[in-house]
Write a protein that holds these residues in place. Structure first.
Motif, PDB file in Angstrom:
ATOM      1  N   UNK A  44      36.885  37.912  45.283  1.00 20.85           N
ATOM      2  CA  UNK A  44      35.575  37.504  44.802  1.00 20.85           C
ATOM      3  C   UNK A  44      35.728  36.549  43.646  1.00 20.85           C
ATOM      4  N   UNK A  45      34.655  35.856  43.274  1.00 17.96           N
ATOM      5  CA  UNK A  45      34.729  34.909  42.159  1.00 17.96           C
ATOM      6  C   UNK A  45      35.072  35.613  40.853  1.00 17.96           C
ATOM      7  N   UNK A  46      35.504  34.839  39.866  1.00 14.58           N
ATOM      8  CA  UNK A  46      35.715  35.383  38.523  1.00 14.58           C
ATOM      9  C   UNK A  46      34.434  36.061  38.043  1.00 14.58           C
ATOM     10  N   UNK A  47      34.581  37.249  37.443  1.00 17.08           N
ATOM     11  CA  UNK A  47      33.418  37.964  36.933  1.00 17.08           C
ATOM     12  C   UNK A  47      32.646  38.743  37.970  1.00 17.08           C
ATOM     13  N   UNK A  89      48.956  54.739  42.601  1.00 19.40           N
ATOM     14  CA  UNK A  89      49.653  53.964  41.588  1.00 19.40           C
ATOM     15  C   UNK A  89      48.969  52.626  41.426  1.00 19.40           C
ATOM     16  N   UNK A  90      49.064  52.039  40.215  1.00 24.45           N
ATOM     17  CA  UNK A  90      48.406  50.749  40.028  1.00 24.45           C
ATOM     18  C   UNK A  90      49.158  49.882  39.032  1.00 24.45           C
ATOM     19  N   UNK A  91      48.986  48.583  39.208  1.00 24.55           N
ATOM     20  CA  UNK A  91      49.431  47.613  38.212  1.00 24.55           C
ATOM     21  C   UNK A  91      48.189  47.014  37.567  1.00 24.55           C
ATOM     22  N   UNK A  92      48.407  46.170  36.545  1.00 20.90           N
ATOM     23  CA  UNK A  92      47.293  45.634  35.773  1.00 20.90           C
ATOM     24  C   UNK A  92      47.273  44.113  35.817  1.00 20.90           C
ATOM     25  N   UNK A  93      46.083  43.561  35.597  1.00 21.16           N
ATOM     26  CA  UNK A  93      45.905  42.110  35.617  1.00 21.16           C
ATOM     27  C   UNK A  93      46.810  41.452  34.576  1.00 21.16           C
ATOM     28  N   UNK A  94      46.834  42.005  33.377  1.00 24.11           N
ATOM     29  CA  UNK A  94      47.767  41.567  32.340  1.00 24.11           C
ATOM     30  C   UNK A  94      48.930  42.545  32.334  1.00 24.11           C
ATOM     31  N   UNK A  95      50.110  42.034  32.600  1.00 24.86           N
ATOM     32  CA  UNK A  95      51.294  42.857  32.823  1.00 24.86           C
ATOM     33  C   UNK A  95      51.518  43.829  31.663  1.00 24.86           C
ATOM     34  N   UNK A 178      48.787  40.520  41.486  1.00 25.67           N
ATOM     35  CA  UNK A 178      50.254  40.540  41.408  1.00 25.67           C
ATOM     36  C   UNK A 178      50.884  39.150  41.382  1.00 25.67           C
ATOM     37  N   UNK A 179      50.178  38.141  41.912  1.00 26.88           N
ATOM     38  CA  UNK A 179      50.736  36.792  41.951  1.00 26.88           C
ATOM     39  C   UNK A 179      50.290  35.924  40.780  1.00 26.88           C
ATOM     40  N   UNK A 180      49.462  36.454  39.895  1.00 30.73           N
ATOM     41  CA  UNK A 180      48.944  35.669  38.786  1.00 30.73           C
ATOM     42  C   UNK A 180      50.042  35.252  37.821  1.00 30.73           C
ATOM     43  N   UNK A 181      50.198  33.949  37.582  1.00 37.93           N
ATOM     44  CA  UNK A 181      51.189  33.444  36.649  1.00 37.93           C
ATOM     45  C   UNK A 181      52.614  33.516  37.146  1.00 37.93           C
ATOM     46  N   UNK A 182      52.798  33.672  38.453  1.00 39.82           N
ATOM     47  CA  UNK A 182      54.122  33.868  39.038  1.00 39.82           C
ATOM     48  C   UNK A 182      54.493  32.642  39.873  1.00 39.82           C
ATOM     49  N   UNK A 205      45.949  48.157  48.077  1.00 42.63           N
ATOM     50  CA  UNK A 205      44.656  47.552  47.753  1.00 42.63           C
ATOM     51  C   UNK A 205      44.956  46.494  46.699  1.00 42.63           C
ATOM     52  N   UNK A 206      44.706  45.228  47.036  1.00 48.25           N
ATOM     53  CA  UNK A 206      45.172  44.127  46.205  1.00 48.25           C
ATOM     54  C   UNK A 206      44.009  43.239  45.783  1.00 48.25           C
ATOM     55  N   UNK A 207      43.845  43.086  44.463  1.00 49.77           N
ATOM     56  CA  UNK A 207      42.958  42.064  43.908  1.00 49.77           C
ATOM     57  C   UNK A 207      43.801  40.812  43.687  1.00 49.77           C
ATOM     58  N   UNK A 208      43.333  39.685  44.188  1.00 49.62           N
ATOM     59  CA  UNK A 208      44.134  38.474  44.062  1.00 49.62           C
ATOM     60  C   UNK A 208      43.262  37.234  44.245  1.00 49.62           C
ATOM     61  N   UNK A 209      43.575  36.190  43.461  1.00 56.94           N
ATOM     62  CA  UNK A 209      42.878  34.912  43.597  1.00 56.94           C
ATOM     63  C   UNK A 209      43.634  33.922  44.473  1.00 56.94           C
ATOM     64  N   UNK A 210      44.867  34.233  44.797  1.00 53.59           N
ATOM     65  CA  UNK A 210      45.657  33.365  45.668  1.00 53.59           C
ATOM     66  C   UNK A 210      45.226  33.621  47.112  1.00 53.59           C
TER      67      UNK A 210
END
Length: 251
Positions: A44-47, A89-95, A178-182, A205-210
Motif C-alpha cells: 500500500x502507499x506510504x501512510x 516472529x517479526x522484523x522491523x522497518x528500521x533494523x 526486508x529489502x529497504x535500503x538493501x 507475511x511481508x510488508x514491502x515497497x519493492x
C-alpha cells in the motif's frame, strides 16, 4: 474462526481491527486473512497503515477495537513475548540490532525469553551457540560472527535481524520492509531465503515497497489504502485491479 481457501487454511486474521492516533485512523476497521504455508504480501502507499497493522498484530501496540486471531486463538491483548512464543516472529522497518554486541551475541540474545538482561546473566549452551552459527551460515554472514553489529553494512544487519528472528523457529514470520535500503545482491539473497524457508513450511507475511520483489515472491497479497484493505488476491489479480492502480499507483 479459521476459514479455508481451497485446501489452504487461514493462519492469521483480523476482524474490524482499528487503531487511531489523535483523530487519524491509521488502521480503520481492517478485516483481513493471511494464508497458511504461503508467502503473503501486505502492500500500500506510504501512510496506509501497514506497519501500525503489524504492530497491532504482534502486540507492540494495543488496538482500539477489533480482534486478532492466530488460527482459532484470540491473541488481541497478548504481550509481544507471549505472541512470539505462540509462533510469530517479526522484523522491523528500521533494523533492530544491538550495535555494540557481536553478530553471534545478537543471535544468542534472540533466543532468551527476557532478552538482553537474561543473556547477560546466563550461560550459553553449546547447542544454542551451534544453532546460532548454523543460522548465520544460512543467511550468509557466518564469516562476520565476531564483528560488532555496528561495523557491518546495513544490508548485513538486515540479514542478521532475519537470522535472529528465525532462531526461535517460528512457523509465521512477519517481515517489515526486508529489502529497504538493501543492495540488489542482498535483496536476491533474502528472496532465496524466503523461498527456501517457505518450501520448508514457514508462512511469511511481508510488508514491502519493492513491487518487483513482492510480485515475484508472493502467493497472496493484501492491499491497504488509508488503513483499510481494498483488495486481496494473487499477484496477477492485484496488478490488474483498478482500485489498486488508483490507490497505489496513482492512475
Amino acid at each position: 474462526m479459521s476459514t479455508t481457501h481451497g485446501t489452504t487454511r487461514t493462519v492469521l486474521a483480523t476482524q474490524g481491527l482499528t487503531k487511531a492516533f489523535g483523530g487519524v485512523r491509521a488502521v480503520d476497521d481492517a478485516t483481513v486473512e493471511f494464508l497458511e504455508g504461503k508467502v503473503n504480501g501486505l502492500i500500500g502507499p506510504n501512510g496506509s497503515g501497514k506497519t501500525t497493522f503489524f504492530n497491532c498484530v504482534t502486540g507492540m501496540i494495543k488496538p482500539d477495537a477489533g480482534t486478532v486471531l492466530l488460527q482459532d486463538r484470540d491473541i488481541t491483548r497478548w504481550s509481544p513475548h507471549r505472541i512470539a512464543r505462540a509462533g510469530i516472529g517479526r522484523s522491523f522497518q528500521l533494523c533492530r540490532v544491538f550495535p555494540r554486541m557481536t553478530v553471534l551475541e545478537n543471535m544468542l540474545v534472540a533466543v532468551q525469553p527476557h532478552g538482553l538482561r537474561e543473556y547477560l546473566g546466563g550461560t550459553r549452551s553449546p547447542a544454542t551457540v551451534a544453532k546460532a552459527r548454523q543460522m548465520l551460515a544460512r543467511v550468509g554472514i557466518d564469516h562476520l560472527e565476531s564483528a560488532e553489529a555496528r561495523d557491518i553494512s546495513y544490508g548485513q544487519q538486515k540479514l542478521l535481524e532475519l537470522g535472529s528472528t528465525l532462531m526461535s523457529d517460528p512457523p509465521i514470520v512477519m517481515l517489515d520492509e526486508p529489502a529497504g535500503g538493501v543492495n540488489p545482491s542482498l535483496i536476491e539473497r533474502i528472496a532465496v531465503l524466503v523461498r527456501e524457508l517457505n518450501d520448508e513450511g514457514k508462512t511469511f507475511i511481508i510488508v514491502e515497497h519493492n513491487m518487483e520483489l513482492i510480485m515475484k515472491l508472493c502467493d497472496h497479497i493484501v492491499v491497504f489504502d488509508r488503513g483499510r484493505p481494498i483488495a486481496t488476491g494473487t499477484p496477477d489479480v492485484i496488478q490488474s485491479d483498478p482500485r489498486v492502480l488508483e490507490a497505489y499507483l496513482g492512475v
